[in-house]
Motif scaffolding. Structure first.
Motif, PDB file in Angstrom:
ATOM      1  N   LEU A  54      15.479   3.902  -1.566  1.00 18.17           N
ATOM      2  CA  LEU A  54      14.971   2.677  -2.189  1.00 18.17           C
ATOM      3  C   LEU A  54      13.459   2.565  -2.030  1.00 18.17           C
ATOM      4  N   GLN A  55      12.978   2.832  -0.821  1.00 16.84           N
ATOM      5  CA  GLN A  55      11.535   2.719  -0.590  1.00 16.84           C
ATOM      6  C   GLN A  55      10.786   3.788  -1.365  1.00 16.84           C
ATOM      7  N   GLY A  56      11.354   4.980  -1.474  1.00 15.37           N
ATOM      8  CA  GLY A  56      10.735   6.022  -2.283  1.00 15.37           C
ATOM      9  C   GLY A  56      10.626   5.601  -3.738  1.00 15.37           C
ATOM     10  N   PHE A  57      11.676   4.960  -4.260  1.00 15.70           N
ATOM     11  CA  PHE A  57      11.647   4.452  -5.630  1.00 15.70           C
ATOM     12  C   PHE A  57      10.576   3.370  -5.781  1.00 15.70           C
ATOM     13  N   SER A  58      10.491   2.485  -4.788  1.00 18.59           N
ATOM     14  CA  SER A  58       9.456   1.445  -4.798  1.00 18.59           C
ATOM     15  C   SER A  58       8.057   2.059  -4.797  1.00 18.59           C
ATOM     16  N   GLU A  59       7.850   3.063  -3.977  1.00 17.09           N
ATOM     17  CA  GLU A  59       6.537   3.719  -3.914  1.00 17.09           C
ATOM     18  C   GLU A  59       6.227   4.433  -5.229  1.00 17.09           C
ATOM     19  N   PHE A  60       7.234   5.013  -5.857  1.00 19.40           N
ATOM     20  CA  PHE A  60       7.041   5.664  -7.151  1.00 19.40           C
ATOM     21  C   PHE A  60       6.605   4.629  -8.202  1.00 19.40           C
ATOM     22  N   ILE A  61       7.273   3.484  -8.216  1.00 23.51           N
ATOM     23  CA  ILE A  61       6.901   2.409  -9.148  1.00 23.51           C
ATOM     24  C   ILE A  61       5.445   2.007  -8.934  1.00 23.51           C
ATOM     25  N   LYS A  62       5.059   1.823  -7.668  1.00 27.45           N
ATOM     26  CA  LYS A  62       3.685   1.397  -7.377  1.00 27.45           C
ATOM     27  C   LYS A  62       2.673   2.461  -7.786  1.00 27.45           C
ATOM     28  N   ARG A  63       3.003   3.746  -7.569  1.00 27.65           N
ATOM     29  CA  ARG A  63       2.080   4.819  -7.974  1.00 27.65           C
ATOM     30  C   ARG A  63       1.907   4.838  -9.495  1.00 27.65           C
ATOM     31  N   CYS A  64       3.014   4.677 -10.218  1.00 29.12           N
ATOM     32  CA  CYS A  64       2.939   4.659 -11.686  1.00 29.12           C
ATOM     33  C   CYS A  64       2.127   3.460 -12.169  1.00 29.12           C
ATOM     34  N   ALA A  65       2.367   2.295 -11.567  1.00 32.99           N
ATOM     35  CA  ALA A  65       1.615   1.098 -11.957  1.00 32.99           C
ATOM     36  C   ALA A  65       0.129   1.272 -11.662  1.00 32.99           C
ATOM     37  N   ALA A  66      -0.191   1.893 -10.540  1.00 32.95           N
ATOM     38  CA  ALA A  66      -1.597   2.132 -10.200  1.00 32.95           C
ATOM     39  C   ALA A  66      -2.224   3.131 -11.171  1.00 32.95           C
ATOM     40  N   LEU A  67      -1.478   4.152 -11.554  1.00 32.84           N
ATOM     41  CA  LEU A  67      -1.999   5.120 -12.530  1.00 32.84           C
ATOM     42  C   LEU A  67      -2.234   4.470 -13.896  1.00 32.84           C
ATOM     43  N   MET A  68      -1.443   3.455 -14.225  1.00 35.14           N
ATOM     44  CA  MET A  68      -1.617   2.741 -15.491  1.00 35.14           C
ATOM     45  C   MET A  68      -2.659   1.633 -15.389  1.00 35.14           C
ATOM     46  N   GLY A  69      -3.213   1.429 -14.187  1.00 33.48           N
ATOM     47  CA  GLY A  69      -4.244   0.412 -14.004  1.00 33.48           C
ATOM     48  C   GLY A  69      -3.712  -0.996 -13.846  1.00 33.48           C
ATOM     49  N   LEU A  70      -2.418  -1.150 -13.588  1.00 34.60           N
ATOM     50  CA  LEU A  70      -1.824  -2.479 -13.459  1.00 34.60           C
ATOM     51  C   LEU A  70      -2.008  -3.083 -12.078  1.00 34.60           C
ATOM     52  N   ILE A  71      -2.086  -2.245 -11.067  1.00 33.40           N
ATOM     53  CA  ILE A  71      -2.291  -2.721  -9.693  1.00 33.40           C
ATOM     54  C   ILE A  71      -3.297  -1.815  -8.995  1.00 33.40           C
ATOM     55  N   GLU A  72      -3.870  -2.341  -7.941  1.00 34.30           N
ATOM     56  CA  GLU A  72      -4.718  -1.542  -7.060  1.00 34.30           C
ATOM     57  C   GLU A  72      -3.846  -1.071  -5.903  1.00 34.30           C
ATOM     58  N   LEU A  73      -4.003   0.181  -5.547  1.00 30.88           N
ATOM     59  CA  LEU A  73      -3.198   0.733  -4.467  1.00 30.88           C
ATOM     60  C   LEU A  73      -4.115   1.553  -3.571  1.00 30.88           C
ATOM     61  N   GLU A  74      -4.071   1.287  -2.298  1.00 30.84           N
ATOM     62  CA  GLU A  74      -4.908   2.002  -1.333  1.00 30.84           C
ATOM     63  C   GLU A  74      -4.373   3.417  -1.131  1.00 30.84           C
ATOM     64  N   THR A  75      -5.204   4.394  -1.429  1.00 27.52           N
ATOM     65  CA  THR A  75      -4.805   5.796  -1.232  1.00 27.52           C
ATOM     66  C   THR A  75      -5.710   6.490  -0.224  1.00 27.52           C
ATOM     67  N   LYS A  76      -6.572   5.720   0.399  1.00 23.24           N
ATOM     68  CA  LYS A  76      -7.508   6.319   1.344  1.00 23.24           C
ATOM     69  C   LYS A  76      -6.741   7.054   2.437  1.00 23.24           C
ATOM     70  N   TYR A  77      -7.231   8.224   2.732  1.00 22.14           N
ATOM     71  CA  TYR A  77      -6.566   9.042   3.740  1.00 22.14           C
ATOM     72  C   TYR A  77      -7.621   9.600   4.668  1.00 22.14           C
ATOM     73  N   GLU A  78      -7.414   9.421   5.943  1.00 23.25           N
ATOM     74  CA  GLU A  78      -8.355   9.958   6.929  1.00 23.25           C
ATOM     75  C   GLU A  78      -7.703  11.139   7.621  1.00 23.25           C
ATOM     76  N   LYS A  79      -8.426  12.240   7.650  1.00 28.09           N
ATOM     77  CA  LYS A  79      -7.920  13.415   8.348  1.00 28.09           C
ATOM     78  C   LYS A  79      -7.806  13.098   9.837  1.00 28.09           C
ATOM     79  N   PRO A  80      -6.773  13.646  10.484  1.00 29.71           N
ATOM     80  CA  PRO A  80      -6.670  13.458  11.929  1.00 29.71           C
ATOM     81  C   PRO A  80      -7.871  14.075  12.644  1.00 29.71           C
ATOM     82  N   LEU A  81      -8.248  13.460  13.740  1.00 28.96           N
ATOM     83  CA  LEU A  81      -9.347  14.012  14.525  1.00 28.96           C
ATOM     84  C   LEU A  81      -8.951  15.356  15.108  1.00 28.96           C
ATOM     85  N   GLN A  82      -9.925  16.248  15.148  1.00 30.77           N
ATOM     86  CA  GLN A  82      -9.603  17.592  15.655  1.00 30.77           C
ATOM     87  C   GLN A  82     -10.230  17.831  16.997  1.00 30.77           C
TER      88      GLN A  82
END
Length: 179
Positions: A151-179
């Protein structure tokens, strides 16, 4: 798409509540573990039921908490590619990964684990350990956890599609782990 976004918010709210439940389960496990140790060392008394309920609850936290982890975007990623992609690229990678990999695997795991639970429930299967517990609640956690994660995967898929269509803003920032 608005209907799907409302559905996504409902799924998110469900898994948020499940995540909060898992927080309390950890606390309960700590009390059971401490109580078991206290009884064992103070009164030389222990029961397999105490150990098994700890295992059941830890299993519940892992299997049910996975959907909450996905909702919070705190799951493990292969950052070799992901961290170097644009925001749109990360959204596409997430959407494709969810649709082509995560969701089919979760559906397959539900398909495999549901008969295991049903057989255990129907037979009243119990632990072979003296003083052990019934097993079907632990086996129920498998299909239930995979279902919530689906269910959560489906929800995340919906949000990604909506963000790709410009309907919502979605945070995709990713920080690499410290080495």
């Amino acid at each position: 798409m608005q209907f799907l976004l409302r559905l996504s918010r409902g799924i998110d709210a469900l898994n948020q509540r499940v995540g909060y439940l898992c927080d309390y389960l950890i606390l309960i496990v700590c009390f059971i573990s401490a109580g078991n140790a206290l009884m064992r060392y103070t009164f030389s008394y222990s029961s397999n039921a105490f150990l098994e309920i700890q295992w059941y609850l830890f299993g519940a936290v892992v299997l049910l908490g996975a959907s909450y982890t996905l909702k919070r975007n705190e799951h493990v990623r292969v950052d070799v590619l992901y961290a170097n992609l644009s925001e749109r690229g990360r959204l596409i990678v997430d959407a494709v990964g969810l649709l082509c990999f995560m969701l089919p695997v979760m559906i397959f795991l539900i398909y495999l684990s549901l008969p295991v639970f049903l057989q255990s429930y129907a037979s009243g299967e119990k632990s072979v350990n003296t003083g052990g517990l019934i097993l079907w609640p632990a086996k129920l956690l498998l299909p239930l956890g995979f279902f919530l994660l689906s269910l959560q995967g489906f929800s995340e898929f919906i949000k990604r599609c909506a963000a790709l269509m410009g309907l919502i803003e979605l945070e995709t920032k990713y920080e690499k782990p410290l080495q």
